[in-house]
Enzyme design. Structure first.
Site, short mmCIF file in Angstrom:
data_model
loop_
_atom_site.label_atom_id
_atom_site.label_comp_id
_atom_site.label_asym_id
_atom_site.label_seq_id
_atom_site.Cartn_x
_atom_site.Cartn_y
_atom_site.Cartn_z
N SER A 140 -1.34 1.44 -7.23
CA SER A 140 -1.36 -0.15 -7.52
C SER A 140 -2.42 -0.64 -8.37
O SER A 140 -3.56 0.08 -8.51
CB SER A 140 -1.63 -0.66 -6.03
OG SER A 140 -1.82 -1.78 -6.15
N TYR A 153 -6.46 -0.57 1.72
CA TYR A 153 -5.30 -0.66 0.83
C TYR A 153 -6.07 -0.15 -0.53
O TYR A 153 -5.61 0.72 -1.31
CB TYR A 153 -4.72 -2.05 0.80
CG TYR A 153 -3.33 -1.52 -0.22
CD1 TYR A 153 -2.31 -0.95 0.06
CD2 TYR A 153 -3.32 -2.29 -1.53
CE1 TYR A 153 -1.28 -0.93 -0.68
CE2 TYR A 153 -2.35 -2.29 -2.42
CZ TYR A 153 -1.19 -1.52 -1.98
OH TYR A 153 -0.12 -1.11 -2.96
#
Ligand SMILES: NC(=O)c1ccc[n+]([C@@H]2O[C@H](COP(=O)([O-])OP(=O)(O)OC[C@H]3O[C@@H](n4cnc5c(N)ncnc54)[C@H](OP(=O)(O)O)[C@@H]3O)[C@@H](O)[C@H]2O)c1
Length: 252
Positions: A140, A153
């Site tokens: 990501s 995350y």
């Protein structure tokens, strides 16, 4: 047909980007071992991706080491070979450092990092039997940029990029390993992340408008990059992280 007679494992194939990656790989003639927890959605993707090839669906929670081992074993039993792995399953684990329950931190790492490690651990020996293999890890832009209430995350996605580089170093030239780092892509996952932002109602729309391309990514955008990186067209590319974000990192 870039992937005729080739076999790939795709995780997180029941939804969003994993679903699109499965469909794009199927168009290129790949045989697929798809995984996710939701059997109903998994069966739908399996059927859709079984037009010109064979697809199987394996249901299980990949945060557990033995489930990753079984996924690779099932692939070998079914197809007798493995040419590539697309690690795509992931979760958000939202909450800032002081509020996030430790259990959620660990759960996030279990699927975003440990599962990638387990899958590589069990799949690389199988790919080495052909002296050739590819790994594409879906990380990501959170590997490079912080977002409100995303510590687990962001840290886990940075670890996934590091793991891609490390595996490329240790297993080249036989195995190529690259990471994809998407920006905001229109999947259920992105909509779930909105609650972490100060104004959840406008967060998703703002994310699209903040890109230089003035739109959210579509799962197909990411799937096409995964096809390229897994194919022989990318035979000199390894140890890289590809940002695919409509220009949102450049926009700042
Ligand atoms: N959407 C974005 O804006 C964005 C941006 C950058 C990176 N990403 C990354 O892209 C990847 C795919 O996300 P997406 O946006 O396509 O989300 P999604 O539509 O919610 O799909 C997530 C997939 O991961 C699977 N999964 C989650 N936890 C699992 C577990 N413990 N065991 C097995 N499978 C599990 C889910 O399967 P089941 O539901 O069947 O369990 C589902 O297929 C993730 O790694 C995410 O971090 C997303």
């Amino acid at each position: 047909m870039k992937f005729k007679n080739k076999v790939y494992i795709i995780t997180g194939a029941t939804s969003g980007m994993g679903r699109s990656i499965a469909l794009e790989f199927a168009k290129e003639g790949a045989s697929l071992m798809l995984s996710g927890r939701n059997k109903e959605r998994g069966e739908k993707v399996r059927t859709l991706s079984s037009q010109k090839n064979t697809s199987h669906f394996f249901s299980g929670d990949l945060s557990l080491e033995l489930v990753n081992k079984s996924l690779v074993e099932e692939c070998m039993t079914t197809f007798g070979r493995l040419d590539g792995v697309i690690t795509n399953a992931g979760m958000l684990g939202l909450g800032n450092i002081t509020d996030l329950p430790s259990e959620d931190w660990h759960k996030t790492f279990q699927i975003n990092v440990h599962s990638v490690y387990y899958l590589l651990k069990y799949s690389i020996p199988e790919m080495l039997k052909n002296e050739n293999g590819v790994v594409v890890i879906n990380s990501s832009i959170a590997a490079f940029k912080s977002f409100p209430n995303h510590p687990a995350y962001c840290a886990s996605k940075a670890a996934a990029v590091a793991l891609a580089k490390q595996a490329a170093l240790d297993y080249g030239p036989k195995i190529r390993v690259n990471a994809i780092c998407p920006g905001p892509v229109d999947t259920p996952f992105l909509h779930d992340s909105a609650i972490a932002f100060p104004d959840p109602k406008s967060a998703v729309e703002e994310a699209g408008n903040s890109t230089l391309m003035k739109r959210l990514g579509q799962p197909e955008d990411i799937a096409k990059l995964a096809v390229f990186l897994a194919s022989d067209d990318a035979s000199w590319i390894t140890g890289c992280s590809y940002t695919i974000d409509g220009g949102i990192l450049t926009a700042g």
